[in-house]
Design an enzyme around this catalytic site. Structure first.
Site, PDB file in Angstrom:
ATOM      1  N   THR A  71      12.947   4.677 -29.318  1.00  0.00           N
ATOM      2  CA  THR A  71      12.820   4.602 -28.099  1.00  0.00           C
ATOM      3  C   THR A  71      13.719   3.489 -27.600  1.00  0.00           C
ATOM      4  O   THR A  71      14.492   3.305 -26.847  1.00  0.00           O
ATOM      5  CB  THR A  71      11.707   4.572 -27.535  1.00  0.00           C
ATOM      6  OG1 THR A  71      10.928   5.722 -27.702  1.00  0.00           O
ATOM      7  CG2 THR A  71      11.447   4.297 -25.877  1.00  0.00           C
ATOM      8  N   ASN A 150      14.985  17.145 -32.704  1.00  0.00           N
ATOM      9  CA  ASN A 150      13.718  16.884 -33.182  1.00  0.00           C
ATOM     10  C   ASN A 150      12.749  18.086 -33.110  1.00  0.00           C
ATOM     11  O   ASN A 150      11.885  18.113 -33.887  1.00  0.00           O
ATOM     12  CB  ASN A 150      12.952  15.768 -32.337  1.00  0.00           C
ATOM     13  CG  ASN A 150      13.028  15.971 -30.928  1.00  0.00           C
ATOM     14  OD1 ASN A 150      14.155  16.369 -30.431  1.00  0.00           O
ATOM     15  ND2 ASN A 150      11.890  15.782 -30.351  1.00  0.00           N
ATOM     16  N   SER A 200      15.258   5.133 -36.564  1.00  0.00           N
ATOM     17  CA  SER A 200      13.704   4.804 -36.189  1.00  0.00           C
ATOM     18  C   SER A 200      13.243   4.545 -37.702  1.00  0.00           C
ATOM     19  O   SER A 200      13.706   5.463 -38.731  1.00  0.00           O
ATOM     20  CB  SER A 200      12.857   5.571 -35.484  1.00  0.00           C
ATOM     21  OG  SER A 200      11.497   5.595 -35.804  1.00  0.00           O
ATOM     22  N   CYS A 326       5.864  13.272 -29.708  1.00  0.00           N
ATOM     23  CA  CYS A 326       5.985  12.085 -28.955  1.00  0.00           C
ATOM     24  C   CYS A 326       5.585  12.174 -27.753  1.00  0.00           C
ATOM     25  O   CYS A 326       5.209  11.390 -26.678  1.00  0.00           O
ATOM     26  CB  CYS A 326       7.477  11.576 -29.118  1.00  0.00           C
ATOM     27  SG  CYS A 326       7.775  11.024 -30.776  1.00  0.00           S
TER      28      CYS A 326
END
Lengths: 384, 395
Positions: A71, A150, A200, A326
């Site tokens: 993020t 994703n 990430s 998420c």
């Protein structure tokens, strides 16, 4: 039996990662900015991690900025590049199926005087290239497209997109959200024409709260966190040594025996897809072939609510995701499923199964047989 | 801090005749319980029909007031200044200092109420009233005496020490928890039932709760939400024993055997039966629900009649006449609203028909239930005996 098939949400931390992190907590706990030996010892972990990652990307070490995760990397890339380059123009381009950490940043920039074009995608989630070419304007400064979606695992034609952008105007920056792609593909930003790349750590068996942003040297970025000037002032704040060390180690391991690992993931995926296709009333969103990511399968189940099926699987020890984890605290509709215009009966009936190096064939078979069993019962007790 | 003690006013329980000490002792216990949330060490004492909270050393005033305002049975909280008895001159000076600090503009109308509980003080109450009144008038030229409608009432109580107070902060009212028996709350996870539980607890009733869990149709998070809600109500009502019933099999059996539009009503009748059975085991003498007339299909007059029919215990529905917005106001006040609106499905909505019956006929429902009876008895037995019990405390 715990069968964890939610590896796109997060992954188990590797033992080697954990061990390295513990070192930074108990022995080498210095502040990397301190002038004494303890500080240098800590700094060495960061140097090592930066070195590993730079090599993997065929990049320079100074091009890697460590962040608190995907993020933050996306925020820094988009806000930082937009603010630093707004004199050249205020037009941005992205797709309609980006992760919320891109999508919501774009909305924020729109509220602050920027103009954003959202490219549509086809039924498999592939970005409309013709629309991209047409969308590029005089004042376009940045294009942001995800590498791997994703939710459904679609792989965007990143190289082709880069070519089209650079042909029109080489000054336009190209940001790639590679959070689901790093560790699954060999990514060489310079060769492809990527200027900014977000990664990430916790998606590749590293710790949560770790990540980096690749910033091609020469690209102007305005920092979004101000402070002590660490990481050349682009990302102030005492470096999270443990997270950075863990990220480096996880990245290193992800690319060891890389081809074998990816081949194995594809075989698992194919085994799963084959099993799903035998179950009635199922639909696989996007591609199931090898042109899609090796670790993600998105399946629609007719006549079953995803939340109920998710909890029923949970009772059998199988952990999966409905939509995107998420953001799934809310009963939010899936951005991607809407973007690919999935049939209405699947919007609330889709689960995402995602695999990792720890997934086994037995787990896949167990999951398939449990699914078969559960669907019979759950479909009988539908809401009328 | 000027104030070192608080006088606790408790209206209603003062009139409880020979049982009075029971109520007072319960109130003292509840105050002690609530004060664990406030920084500081306190002693709570009962003397001559008064309850005092005294701080030993440093304490957090705001936290103390907040904690006391939660205690059912307290009508008012008076922050008290305690002084040593060093004779009248010193007392007068202290009263003037008190007014300067608490009412810096010093221009109100006032009345002095002296009470000489310790009779060896040389002046009687009437004399203290007039002498102190005179000193106040001298010290604050803008203040006036008004014995009928004063803006401030200054209380001076001569005890071992002398107490000065004038402010009354209102408390929650009601009666101390534990003085009015026990009741079983049907807690769903919505907005209404925690409010209903709070309202009954306010009348001194100890609360236990029952929640119907229907995995995999309702999630572990939905269950956690109900535990969280019970813990929030426990902040007022004391620890709440939560009985968690696995309701899935019963629900699916009703689904299989009964007309779909009657499902919700029949389901609710079984919930009431189960709640009553657990209530009986726990020594509770009533049920509590968050029903409000007409709010949803299962809360029409006919539906309430049909669900009520299975109970022999009284069913308390404290929000029965409230509109949704009035209930929300209370939920906000007791801080359960934010938790209640988390979007997890509860077992009442998972199989709800598109058009459930809104005017169920008791005869029809009873007839539908006939088919269930044989197997259901055992299913209910199992659900009750396999229940999970969680004690929810505010932490």
């Amino acid at each position: 039996m715990d069968v964890y098939l939610d590896n796109s949400a997060t992954t188990k931390v590797l033992d080697s990662v954990k061990d390295l992190m513990v070192e930074t907590f108990v022995s080498d706990y210095g502040n990397p900015s301190s002038m004494h030996q303890k500080g240098m010892d800590a700094e060495n972990y960061i140097k090592d991690a930066r070195n590993i990652i730079a090599k993997l990307l065929k990049a320079e070490e100074k091009e890697i900025i460590f962040t608190s995760g995907g993020t933050e990397s996306n925020n820094l890339a988009l806000i930082g590049a937009a603010l630093a380059n707004q004199r050249a123009g205020k037009h941005l381009i992205t797709s309609c199926i980006e992760h919320p950490s891109v999508r919501n940043v774009m909305k924020y920039l729109e509220e602050n005087g920027f103009c954003v074009t959202y490219l549509s995608v086809d039924k498999n989630g592939m970005v409309d290239l013709k629309m991209l070419t047409e969308a590029i304007r005089e004042d376009t400064i940045l294009v942001s497209i995800m590498y791997v979606n994703n939710e459904i695992g679609t792989v965007e034609p990143i190289e082709e997109i880069a070519n089209r952008i650079k042909q029109k105007n080489p000054k336009i920056l190209f940001h790639v959200d590679a959070i689901q792609a790093f560790g699954k593909y060999r990514i060489y930003p310079k060769r492809i024409g990527i200027d900014l790349l977000s990664v990430s750590g916790h998606k590749i068996h590293g710790p949560k709260g770790s990540g980096f942003l690749y910033i091609r040297s020469g690209v102007k970025i305005r920092p979004i966190l101000l402070g002590g000037g660490q990481q050349k002032g682009i990302r102030s704040g005492t470096e999270n040594v443990a997270a950075i060390a863990g990220l480096g180690q996880a990245a290193k391991e992800a690319y060891q025996n890389f081809e074998q690992k990816i081949e194995r993931l594809y075989q698992l995926k194919e085994r799963f897809v084959k099993g799903i296709e035998k179950i009635e009333g199922t639909y696989i969103h996007g591609f199931s072939e090898r042109c899609s990511a090796p670790h993600i399968v998105s399946v629609g189940f007719l006549g079953v609510r995803s939340e109920v099926l998710l909890h029923a699987l949970e009772e059998k020890g199988i952990f999966v995701s409905a939509g995107s984890a998420c953001s799934s605290n809310k009963t939010a509709e899936s951005i991607t499923l809407k973007g690919i215009k999935a049939a209405k009966e699947y919007l609330d009936s889709t689960l995402r199964f995602s695999f990792s190096v720890f997934t086994t064939e037995e787990e896949i078979d167990y999951c398939l047989s449990v699914l078969q069993e559960l669907l019979v019962v759950l479909r009988r007790y539908a809401r009328k | 801090m000027l104030f070192k003690a608080f006088l606790i006013k408790y209206g209603e329980i003062g009139i409880k005749g020979r049982n009075r000490y029971l109520f007072e002792d319960a109130l003292v216990r509840q105050i002690q319980f609530a004060l664990r949330e406030a920084e500081g060490k306190f002693t709570v004492s009962k003397e001559q029909g008064r309850i005092y909270v005294e701080a030993e050393g440093e304490y957090d005033y705001e936290e103390t007031i907040t904690a006391l305002k939660r205690v059912f049975g307290i009508v008012g909280i008076c922050p008290v200044v305690q002084i040593e008895d060093r004779g009248f001159e010193d007392l007068a000076e202290q009263v003037i200092a008190y007014i300067k600090q608490v009412y810096p503009d010093s221009q109100q109308t006032f009345k002095v109420h002296a009470r000489r509980a310790r009779k060896n003080f040389p002046m009687d109450s009437m004399t203290i009233n007039s002498e102190i009144g005179a000193r106040i008038l001298d010290a604050f030229p803008k203040m006036r005496v008004d014995v009928h409608h004063p803006q401030i009432n200054i209380f001076i109580e001569v005890r071992k020490k002398i107490h000065i107070y004038s402010q009354i902060i209102s408390g929650s009212g009601g009666m101390p928890v534990g003085t009015n028996g026990k009741a079983m709350l049907l807690l769903s996870g919505g907005i209404d039932s925690p409010v209903a539980g709070w309202m009954i607890a306010k009348r001194g009733v100890q609360i236990e709760a029952v929640y119907f869990h229907a995995p995999p149709y309702t999630s572990e998070r939905a269950k956690q939400k109900v535990i969280d809600l019970a813990s929030l109500v426990a902040k007022y009502a004391g620890p709440i024993k939560l009985h968690i019933i696995n309701f899935t099999d019963i629900q699916l059996y009703i689904y299989d055997q009964c007309p779909h539009e009657e499902l919700t009503i029949i389901m609710r009748r079984y919930m009431m039966r189960i709640a009553e059975q657990i209530a009986r085991e726990s020594g509770a003498l009533g049920l509590i629900t968050g029903e409000s007339i007409g709010q949803v299909a299962s809360q029409t007059m006919q539906s309430l009649y049909a669900t009520n029919e299975v109970c022999t215990m009284p069913v308390f529905r404290p929000v029965i006449g409230f509109d949704k917005l009035e209930i929300i106001d209370l939920a906000l006040k007791i801080n359960t609203y934010e938790t209640s609106i988390q979007p997890f499905e509860d077992c009442c909505t998972i199989f709800v028909a598109k058009h459930p019956v809104t005017k169920p006929s008791l005869k029809v429902i009873q007839k539908s239930e006939e088919k269930l009876k044989e197997k259901m008895e055992e299913m209910v037995e199992r659900a009750v005996s396999d229940r999970e019990i969680v004690v929810c405390k505010y932490t």
